[in-house]
Enzyme design. Structure first.
Site, PDB file in Angstrom:
ATOM      1  N   GLY A  11       0.870  -1.352  -0.042  1.00 42.73           N
ATOM      2  CA  GLY A  11       0.026  -0.146  -0.076  1.00 42.73           C
ATOM      3  C   GLY A  11       0.783   1.255  -0.073  1.00 42.73           C
ATOM      4  N   TYR A  12       0.235   2.458   0.025  1.00 43.70           N
ATOM      5  CA  TYR A  12       1.068   3.674   0.043  1.00 43.70           C
ATOM      6  C   TYR A  12       1.936   3.880   1.231  1.00 43.70           C
ATOM      7  CZ  TYR A  12       0.967   9.012   0.077  1.00 43.70           C
ATOM      8  OH  TYR A  12       1.398  10.130   0.389  1.00 43.70           O
ATOM      9  N   ASN A  33      -3.540  -8.310   1.079  1.00 41.80           N
ATOM     10  CA  ASN A  33      -4.536  -8.927   0.276  1.00 41.80           C
ATOM     11  C   ASN A  33      -4.620  -8.480  -1.108  1.00 41.80           C
ATOM     12  OD1 ASN A  33      -6.013  -6.909   0.880  1.00 41.80           O
ATOM     13  ND2 ASN A  33      -7.446  -7.804   2.094  1.00 41.80           N
ATOM     14  N   LEU A  34      -3.989  -7.409  -1.272  1.00 40.67           N
ATOM     15  CA  LEU A  34      -4.163  -6.627  -2.698  1.00 40.67           C
ATOM     16  C   LEU A  34      -5.396  -6.302  -2.813  1.00 40.67           C
ATOM     17  CD1 LEU A  34      -1.885  -8.930  -4.841  1.00 40.67           C
ATOM     18  CD2 LEU A  34      -1.064  -6.741  -3.478  1.00 40.67           C
ATOM     19  N   SER A 126      -3.987   6.925  13.780  1.00 41.49           N
ATOM     20  CA  SER A 126      -4.221   8.223  12.903  1.00 41.49           C
ATOM     21  C   SER A 126      -4.885   9.244  13.958  1.00 41.49           C
ATOM     22  CB  SER A 126      -5.635   7.634  11.956  1.00 41.49           C
ATOM     23  OG  SER A 126      -6.150   8.972  11.488  1.00 41.49           O
ATOM     24  N   TYR A 151     -14.273   4.507  10.908  1.00 38.55           N
ATOM     25  CA  TYR A 151     -13.050   4.046  10.533  1.00 38.55           C
ATOM     26  C   TYR A 151     -12.088   4.636  11.845  1.00 38.55           C
ATOM     27  CZ  TYR A 151      -8.193   5.475   8.994  1.00 38.55           C
ATOM     28  OH  TYR A 151      -6.992   5.667   8.934  1.00 38.55           O
ATOM     29  N   LYS A 155      -9.590   2.859  14.779  1.00 39.72           N
ATOM     30  CA  LYS A 155      -8.243   3.007  15.272  1.00 39.72           C
ATOM     31  C   LYS A 155      -8.097   3.506  16.636  1.00 39.72           C
ATOM     32  CE  LYS A 155      -6.218   2.918  11.240  1.00 39.72           C
ATOM     33  NZ  LYS A 155      -5.281   1.867  11.080  1.00 39.72           N
ATOM     34  N   TYR A 178      -0.612   9.206  12.607  1.00 35.31           N
ATOM     35  CA  TYR A 178      -0.325  10.078  11.299  1.00 35.31           C
ATOM     36  C   TYR A 178      -1.270  11.139  11.530  1.00 35.31           C
ATOM     37  CZ  TYR A 178       1.287   5.180   9.897  1.00 35.31           C
ATOM     38  OH  TYR A 178       1.822   3.886   9.962  1.00 35.31           O
ATOM     39  N   PHE A 179      -0.867  12.076  10.744  1.00 33.11           N
ATOM     40  CA  PHE A 179      -1.941  13.356  10.532  1.00 33.11           C
ATOM     41  C   PHE A 179      -2.134  12.973   8.969  1.00 33.11           C
ATOM     42  CE2 PHE A 179      -2.797  15.748  14.248  1.00 33.11           C
ATOM     43  CZ  PHE A 179      -2.100  14.838  15.108  1.00 33.11           C
ATOM     44  N   ILE A 218     -14.841  20.699  -2.998  1.00 31.84           N
ATOM     45  CA  ILE A 218     -14.223  21.045  -1.644  1.00 31.84           C
ATOM     46  C   ILE A 218     -15.312  20.959  -0.545  1.00 31.84           C
ATOM     47  CG2 ILE A 218     -13.203  22.882  -0.050  1.00 31.84           C
ATOM     48  CD1 ILE A 218     -11.731  23.952  -2.183  1.00 31.84           C
ATOM     49  N   GLY A 299     -18.205  12.541   8.542  1.00 29.58           N
ATOM     50  CA  GLY A 299     -16.944  11.921   9.192  1.00 29.58           C
ATOM     51  C   GLY A 299     -15.955  13.005   9.138  1.00 29.58           C
TER      52      GLY A 299
HETATM   53  N1  LIG Z   1      -2.908   7.382   4.157  1.00 34.84           N
HETATM   54  C1  LIG Z   1      -3.457   8.317   5.138  1.00 34.84           C
HETATM   55  O1  LIG Z   1      -4.069   9.297   5.325  1.00 34.84           O
HETATM   56  C2  LIG Z   1      -3.413   7.636   6.465  1.00 34.84           C
HETATM   57  C3  LIG Z   1      -3.840   8.453   7.582  1.00 34.84           C
HETATM   58  C4  LIG Z   1      -3.788   8.050   8.979  1.00 34.84           C
HETATM   59  C5  LIG Z   1      -3.359   6.672   9.242  1.00 34.84           C
HETATM   60  N2  LIG Z   1      -3.274   5.706   7.925  1.00 34.84           N
HETATM   61  C6  LIG Z   1      -3.386   4.307   8.173  1.00 34.84           C
HETATM   62  O2  LIG Z   1      -2.056   4.007   7.788  1.00 34.84           O
HETATM   63  C7  LIG Z   1      -2.240   2.535   7.306  1.00 34.84           C
HETATM   64  C8  LIG Z   1      -1.743   2.525   5.860  1.00 34.84           C
HETATM   65  O3  LIG Z   1      -2.460   3.355   4.935  1.00 34.84           O
HETATM   66  P1  LIG Z   1      -2.553   3.565   3.213  1.00 34.84           P
HETATM   67  O4  LIG Z   1      -2.642   5.051   3.017  1.00 34.84           O
HETATM   68  O5  LIG Z   1      -1.006   3.205   3.241  1.00 34.84           O
HETATM   69  O6  LIG Z   1      -3.551   2.702   2.697  1.00 34.84           O
HETATM   70  P2  LIG Z   1      -3.483   1.675   1.693  1.00 34.84           P
HETATM   71  O7  LIG Z   1      -4.816   1.205   1.327  1.00 34.84           O
HETATM   72  O8  LIG Z   1      -2.642   2.138   0.504  1.00 34.84           O
HETATM   73  O9  LIG Z   1      -2.600   0.547   2.295  1.00 34.84           O
HETATM   74  C9  LIG Z   1      -3.209  -0.437   3.200  1.00 34.84           C
HETATM   75  C10 LIG Z   1      -2.971  -1.898   2.483  1.00 34.84           C
HETATM   76  O10 LIG Z   1      -3.301  -3.028   3.477  1.00 34.84           O
HETATM   77  C11 LIG Z   1      -4.013  -3.873   2.557  1.00 34.84           C
HETATM   78  N3  LIG Z   1      -5.103  -4.511   3.383  1.00 34.84           N
HETATM   79  C12 LIG Z   1      -6.330  -3.937   3.557  1.00 34.84           C
HETATM   80  N4  LIG Z   1      -6.972  -4.980   4.506  1.00 34.84           N
HETATM   81  C13 LIG Z   1      -6.382  -6.170   4.399  1.00 34.84           C
HETATM   82  C14 LIG Z   1      -6.342  -7.393   4.697  1.00 34.84           C
HETATM   83  N5  LIG Z   1      -7.458  -7.766   5.537  1.00 34.84           N
HETATM   84  N6  LIG Z   1      -5.334  -8.271   4.949  1.00 34.84           N
HETATM   85  C15 LIG Z   1      -4.401  -7.944   4.163  1.00 34.84           C
HETATM   86  N7  LIG Z   1      -4.211  -6.680   3.736  1.00 34.84           N
HETATM   87  C16 LIG Z   1      -5.096  -6.004   3.805  1.00 34.84           C
HETATM   88  C17 LIG Z   1      -4.624  -3.349   1.481  1.00 34.84           C
HETATM   89  O11 LIG Z   1      -4.639  -4.081   0.039  1.00 34.84           O
HETATM   90  C18 LIG Z   1      -3.520  -1.992   1.180  1.00 34.84           C
HETATM   91  O12 LIG Z   1      -2.556  -2.407   0.322  1.00 34.84           O
HETATM   92  C19 LIG Z   1      -3.562   2.325   7.570  1.00 34.84           C
HETATM   93  O13 LIG Z   1      -3.987   1.374   8.654  1.00 34.84           O
HETATM   94  C20 LIG Z   1      -4.381   3.679   7.678  1.00 34.84           C
HETATM   95  O14 LIG Z   1      -5.415   3.514   8.544  1.00 34.84           O
HETATM   96  C21 LIG Z   1      -3.488   5.983   6.662  1.00 34.84           C
END
Ligand SMILES: NC(=O)c1ccc[n+]([C@@H]2O[C@H](COP(=O)([O-])OP(=O)(O)OC[C@H]3O[C@@H](n4cnc5c(N)ncnc54)[C@H](O)[C@@H]3O)[C@@H](O)[C@H]2O)c1
Length: 343
Positions: A11-12, A33-34, A126, A151, A155, A178-179, A218, A299
């Site tokens: 993921g990101y 799990n993609l 978060s 959501y 957390k 994270y912010f 917005i 939300g």
């Molecule tokens: N991006 C944001 O703005 C942000 C802000 C605060 C917190 N977060 C937290 O950071 C983490 C990562 O966020 P991100 O932005 O990289 O999201 P993302 O969706 O890019 O990455 C999450 C990954 O988890 C995988 N996934 C989800 N459920 C799954 C499961 N049951 N089994 C296996 N894989 C699973 C998804 O395929 C994905 O690749 C998350 O926990 C999110 O809540 C993100």
């Protein structure tokens, strides 16, 4: 060489953290799990680092599937848990999807860690745990408000599950709150990929700049903020990623202790409104964005930004990227994604 299990590692934020871990000399095993990412990210991580981490396409809500990874890699030294579903707005209309995915996966993970005797856990929390805070900036001691979305509640509960489990002495953990992570890796090979209408601001801005969207919507211009739009603390994703290395190092130092737990804000300490961000994008890239002011969506909180003193002092972590860096890297990534889509 320590071995780190990274859930949600394609993921990101996960992929950026995997790059930092590999570059710091760690061995990495990824689970995903993609559902919201692609196997192609592994090729891109390899292109950046010259290393290809072990990968398991695993549904973490299925305990047996997850345990299989631990059986294959019983020598995991620490776990970073990113995997989750995270669209605030969607969670308001599909709450059970959020509770099921985010809580089952986390509980299964912690059961495996206990069974295999692995203590250090870094948890992706978060700023949503603060709900609508009464005072700004928020410190880690700012009272947690009722979550504004399911959501955010996952957390809050995720942190509580971890706190109780550390108190029982089964694991040691850090929750990183994270912010708003934005921007992309300097290689422009990995970054944020959103499907359909983006639920995050920066991809919405860059897709509008690209002409993929007619205008940026917005949501809400009647909030009690200087220009009426929501205020957030935006932070470059590579700065967020580096905080995980610091957190893992901290947990290794306390590995012999029983029930060690702490929480850190990961932001820049600066609050910017949505309109500030639209202007910052124009200044950094020379591109003016069409936008429409539309009603609020469910939300969203009004304003939240971090006091990061604790992470700066105790994790010895600091941000290095500026707001223009965030904007430019996001824009370069958007163009690179168009030229070379993720397969
Ligand atoms: N991006 C944001 O703005 C942000 C802000 C605060 C917190 N977060 C937290 O950071 C983490 C990562 O966020 P991100 O932005 O990289 O999201 P993302 O969706 O890019 O990455 C999450 C990954 O988890 C995988 N996934 C989800 N459920 C799954 C499961 N049951 N089994 C296996 N894989 C699973 C998804 O395929 C994905 O690749 C998350 O926990 C999110 O809540 C993100």
């Amino acid at each position: 060489m320590s071995k780190i299990l990274v859930t949600g590692g394609t993921g990101y934020i996960g992929s950026h953290t995997v790059v930092e871990l590999l570059e710091a000399g760690y061995d990495v095993v990824i689970i995903d799990n993609l559902s919201n990412s692609s196997r192609d990210v592994l090729n891109r991580i390899e292109k950046i680092t010259g290393k290809r981490p072990a990968f398991f396409r695993t549904e973490m809500c299925n305990y047996d599937e997850l345990e299989h990874v631990f059986i294959k890699h019983p020598d995991i030294d620490a776990v970073i848990h990113f995997a989750a579903v995270l669209q605030v707005f969607e969670s308001v209309t599909e709450p059970l999807k959020y509770f099921e995915n985010n809580l089952y996966s986390q509980i299964n993970l912690m059961k495996c860690m206990r069974k295999f005797g692995i203590k250090p856990l870094v948890f992706s929390s978060s700023c949503t745990v603060y709900g609508n805070p009464e005072t700004l900036p928020v410190t880690e001691a700012t009272p947690i408000q009722k979550a504004a979305s399911p959501y955010g509640n996952t957390k809050q509960m995720g942190e509580e599950i971890i706190e109780f489990t550390t108190k029982a002495g089964h694991i040691n953990a850090i929750s990183l709150r994270y912010f708003n992570p934005v921007g992309a890796h300097k290689s422009a090979l990995i970054g944020e990929v959103q499907h359909g209408i983006p639920h995050h601001l920066i991809p919405y801005i860059t897709e509008t700049a690209l002409g993929k969207r007619e205008a940026l919507n917005i949501f809400g211009s009647d909030y009690n903020t200087p220009d009426g739009t929501c205020v957030r603390d935006y932070i470059h994703v590579s700065d967020v990623a580096r905080a995980h290395i610091k957190a893992v190092e901290r947990l290794f130092k306390v590995n012999k202790e029983q029930g060690w737990y702490d929480v850190f804000n990961i932001g820049t300490g600066e609050g910017y409104s949505v309109l500030n961000m639209v202007n910052a994008f124009a200044e950094a890239t020379g591109i003016k964005i069409n936008y429409k002011l539309v009603p609020r969506r469910g939300g969203d909180v009004e304003a939240v930004y971090a006091d990061t003193t604790k992470a700066n002092e105790q994790l010895e972590w600091e941000t290095v990227y500026t707001l223009p860096d965030m904007m430019r890297s996001a824009w370069v990534w958007e163009q690179s994604l168009k030229a070379n889509p993720i397969k």
